[in-house]
Write a protein that holds these residues in place. Structure first.
Motif, PDB file in Angstrom:
ATOM      1  N   THR A 216       0.810  -1.225   0.000  1.00  0.00           N
ATOM      2  CA  THR A 216       0.000   0.000   0.000  1.00  0.00           C
ATOM      3  C   THR A 216       0.840   1.270   0.000  1.00  0.00           C
ATOM      4  OG1 THR A 216      -0.147  -0.124   2.411  1.00  0.00           O
ATOM      5  CG2 THR A 216      -1.925  -1.132   1.145  1.00  0.00           C
ATOM      6  N   ASP A 217       1.965   1.263   0.719  1.00  0.00           N
ATOM      7  CA  ASP A 217       2.776   2.476   0.840  1.00  0.00           C
ATOM      8  C   ASP A 217       3.841   2.579  -0.250  1.00  0.00           C
ATOM      9  OD1 ASP A 217       1.257   2.905   3.068  1.00  0.00           O
ATOM     10  OD2 ASP A 217       2.795   2.267   4.498  1.00  0.00           O
ATOM     11  N   ASP A 299      -7.767  -0.024   9.632  1.00  0.00           N
ATOM     12  CA  ASP A 299      -7.378   1.029   8.698  1.00  0.00           C
ATOM     13  C   ASP A 299      -6.415   0.500   7.642  1.00  0.00           C
ATOM     14  OD1 ASP A 299      -8.956   2.848  10.013  1.00  0.00           O
ATOM     15  OD2 ASP A 299      -7.325   3.605  11.282  1.00  0.00           O
ATOM     16  N   GLN A 300      -5.483  -0.352   8.052  1.00  0.00           N
ATOM     17  CA  GLN A 300      -4.555  -0.934   7.082  1.00  0.00           C
ATOM     18  C   GLN A 300      -5.291  -1.830   6.087  1.00  0.00           C
ATOM     19  OE1 GLN A 300      -1.829  -2.583  10.132  1.00  0.00           O
ATOM     20  NE2 GLN A 300      -0.188  -1.530   9.043  1.00  0.00           N
ATOM     21  N   ALA A 303      -7.149   0.366   3.657  1.00  0.00           N
ATOM     22  CA  ALA A 303      -6.203   0.967   2.713  1.00  0.00           C
ATOM     23  C   ALA A 303      -5.764  -0.051   1.657  1.00  0.00           C
ATOM     24  CB  ALA A 303      -4.988   1.513   3.464  1.00  0.00           C
ATOM     25  N   TYR A 304      -5.587  -1.282   2.061  1.00  0.00           N
ATOM     26  CA  TYR A 304      -5.199  -2.318   1.099  1.00  0.00           C
ATOM     27  C   TYR A 304      -6.322  -2.588   0.104  1.00  0.00           C
ATOM     28  CZ  TYR A 304      -4.193  -6.922  -0.807  1.00  0.00           C
ATOM     29  OH  TYR A 304      -4.004  -7.977  -1.665  1.00  0.00           O
ATOM     30  N   HIS A 307      -6.472   0.199  -2.346  1.00  0.00           N
ATOM     31  CA  HIS A 307      -5.353   0.088  -3.287  1.00  0.00           C
ATOM     32  C   HIS A 307      -5.620  -0.981  -4.333  1.00  0.00           C
ATOM     33  CE1 HIS A 307      -1.256  -0.315  -4.799  1.00  0.00           C
ATOM     34  NE2 HIS A 307      -1.316  -1.606  -4.524  1.00  0.00           N
ATOM     35  N   GLN A 513      -3.801  10.319  -5.930  1.00  0.00           N
ATOM     36  CA  GLN A 513      -4.573  10.525  -4.712  1.00  0.00           C
ATOM     37  C   GLN A 513      -5.551  11.686  -4.848  1.00  0.00           C
ATOM     38  OE1 GLN A 513      -2.107  10.813  -1.219  1.00  0.00           O
ATOM     39  NE2 GLN A 513      -0.745   9.163  -1.881  1.00  0.00           N
TER      40      GLN A 513
END
Length: 595
Positions: A216-217, A299-300, A303-304, A307, A513
């Protein structure tokens, strides 16, 4: 009646003779695990009695008969090529337990002049009675397979719904699996039963967290993650094999490290649950809470998922950006994507010098006859100018003090729901941790808790967990919040300051984004000559101007811009009467009545 005049039904089957291919299948079903040695011995006895010669033994070990992705298909194809007279099996059930597959592949075998023989079931399928007997054997085999399948489905559903465990119990990466049945030397049977559970693996928890962070990052692909696991860390899968693209993707998409279980929607009409297809054609996969402790935060996980959705909508070549605007450019006339192409500059070849319409250049000039051709530097400068003029100035005007900003956020109902959801999730995490500690202590020392204290406390914690899950469900599905312009203040400032220092991949990730697309509008004169190309940016905080309009097609005509909310904005009875009166007044040319 002489023997020659008797019907063929009463004649003994003739000796097959010739060359045959022996097919041996050892089933995954425990009650059907007949060893390959026993099957081969029975086939050899049949060949000796019938005067047949076996030219090859084809074996499928630990394979189900419910599908035909097996080596039996190669046996039939070899008979079609004339290599053998037919296929012999230990029993007809070894050929297959799928009604449709049996009919298809048996028809191909017999169409080629081949035969299917059973070493232990002497049936002459060339006669009417023999064919009926063989079909009955196939039908009973299919019935037994379906019955066993229903029992397994019930077992899997019980594990998921009641025990919050995966449908199949096995080791999972990042966790230590404590199976229900474990060896015990002190037990009379040599086994001891315990509560099945998963606990953190001390060596792999950090690896799992970094896998999601890299995806993700850092925008690492599944291939990059597989190389990292295999080469840099030298960590195999739980089956001892090397990681691959598909195995990494399946693991991250499973949601298991997020404390979730991925299941198929029971209401979906497709054949995914029955095992007839490899994936749900309707994309109806659900995530339900599991009993395993979560490695990554909610949250992770969100986010994944975001993505992954963004990656699916991006062309494969645009996922690793070559230029800052890769995958964002669109041509206004055909709404097709624009791509970069090389060009000459001072006698040298320059990569990505021009931006052209991909449909006009590579696909169909009928849909886009004029095309597009503009310098990449000009487009990038226009985008940076849009960031400076249309964003930063407005952000200065929208700047508020910390107290005012906090007040605005406190009055936002979405913020209140978000805080409540975060508090419930935090409490749920604590309860799950307490359950894990309680179960682990009881497993290590069963005499630690006197009487029924363990069961009483466990039930109390499970009841509290159920209440928290119910409260989370009452809050509803977490809706994706519409981004606000001021949320991108820091991102835009960093992007403008470090545009030349950032790599193309980093710049592209930041632009994605905040920008839906960059539209290239070509202005032409009456003769079609290109005058200029203007740049229009569609940001994510504004409604999408290219979003398809919702259309309601009903018995009284078609309405554009319709939404279900309109049903609640006026009385239903008056609305129906008004629509009917208007439709009848329009006449038969507009309304077609059928009896």
């Amino acid at each position: 009646m002489r023997p020659a005049e008797t019907p063929a039904t009463f004649h003994p089957p003739p000796a097959p003779g010739g060359t045959w291919i022996a097919y041996i299948r050892v089933s995954t079903w425990r009650e059907e695990k007949i060893s390959d040695t026993l099957q081969r011995s029975a086939i050899d006895q049949w060949a000796a009695q019938m005067g047949a010669r076996i030219i090859d033994y084809v074996t499928d070990l630990d394979e189900s008969g419910r599908h035909f992705k097996r080596r039996i298909t190669t046996c039939v194809e070899r008979v079609e090529r004339g290599e053998a007279a037919g296929v012999v099996v230990w029993r007809y059930s070894r050929f297959g337990r799928n009604r449709t597959g049996n009919a298809v592949w048996l028809a191909r075998l017999e169409a080629a002049g081949g035969r299917l023989e059973s070493a232990t079931e002497r049936i002459d399928a060339r006669t009417a009675v023999g064919e009926l007997q063989r079909e009955m054997v196939f039908a009973f085999g299919n019935f037994e397979s379906n019955r066993a399948s229903e029992q397994w489905k019930e077992t899997h559903a019980y594990r998921v719904q009641e025990q919050k465990l995966p449908a199949t119990g096995r080791p999972r990466f990042g966790y230590i699996w404590h199976p229900r049945k474990v060896p015990d030397r002190n037990s009379v049977t040599g086994w001891r039963l315990q509560e099945e559970r998963y606990s953190y693996h001390p060596d792999y928890v950090s690896v799992v967290e970094e896998m999601y962070e890299r995806k993700t990052d850092d925008y690492d692909g599944f291939n990059t993650l597989a190389h990292w696991l295999n080469e840099a860390l030298a960590i195999p899968t739980m089956r001892g094999s090397a990681w691959g693209v598909s195995s990494v993707q399946r693991y991250l998409d499973s949601g298991f490290p997020a404390g979730l279980l991925r299941i198929h929607d029971p209401e979906c009409p497709c054949s995914y649950s029955s095992g007839k297809i490899s994936q749900c054609v309707n994309k109806r996969m659900l995530y339900v809470p599991g009993a395993q402790p979560a490695i990554i935060t909610p949250d992770q996980w969100r986010a994944y998922r975001a993505h992954r959705e963004q990656t699916k909508q991006t062309a494969p070549r645009a996922r690793k950006a070559t230029y800052p605007l890769t995958g964002l450019l669109r041509h206004s006339r055909c709404r097709f994507h624009a791509s970069h192409t090389s060009g000459q500059s001072k006698g040298e070849q320059v990569r990505g010098k021009w931006v052209v319409c991909s449909r006009h250049k590579h696909a169909n000039r009928l849909d886009c006859p004029k095309g597009l051709n503009v310098a990449r530097e000009q487009v990038e400068e226009d985008v940076k100018e849009w960031l400076r003029d249309n964003v930063t100035d407005d952000l200065d005007a929208l700047t508020t003090t910390p107290g005012e900003e906090a007040k605005e956020r406190s009055e936002d109902p979405r913020e209140r729901v978000k805080r409540e959801r975060a508090a419930l999730q935090l409490e749920l995490t604590r309860i799950e941790a307490a359950i894990d500690r309680l179960v682990e202590d009881n497993a290590l020392d069963p005499t630690k808790y006197p009487g029924d204290s363990f069961a009483r406390v466990r039930d109390k914690l499970l009841g509290r967990k159920g209440s928290l899950v119910a409260d989370l469900n009452k809050l509803g599905k977490e809706e994706e919040e519409t981004p606000r312009r001021e949320d991108f203040r820091v991102v835009i400032g960093s992007l403008l300051r470090e545009w030349k220092l950032l790599s193309e991949i980093e710049s592209n990730a930041l632009l994605r984004q905040m920008i839906r697309r960059v539209v290239l509008v070509d202005e032409r004169d009456e003769e079609g000559t290109l005058l200029r190309v203007n740049v229009t940016v569609h940001p994510v905080w504004e409604p999408d101007p290219w979003e398809p309009a919702k259309v309601c097609r009903g018995p009284f005509g078609t309405a554009l811009g319709w939404s279900p909310n309109l049903l609640w904005e006026r009385p239903a009875e008056a609305a129906v009467e008004q629509d009917v009166d208007q439709a009848l007044a329009a006449g038969p040319a507009t309304l077609a009545l059928t009896s």
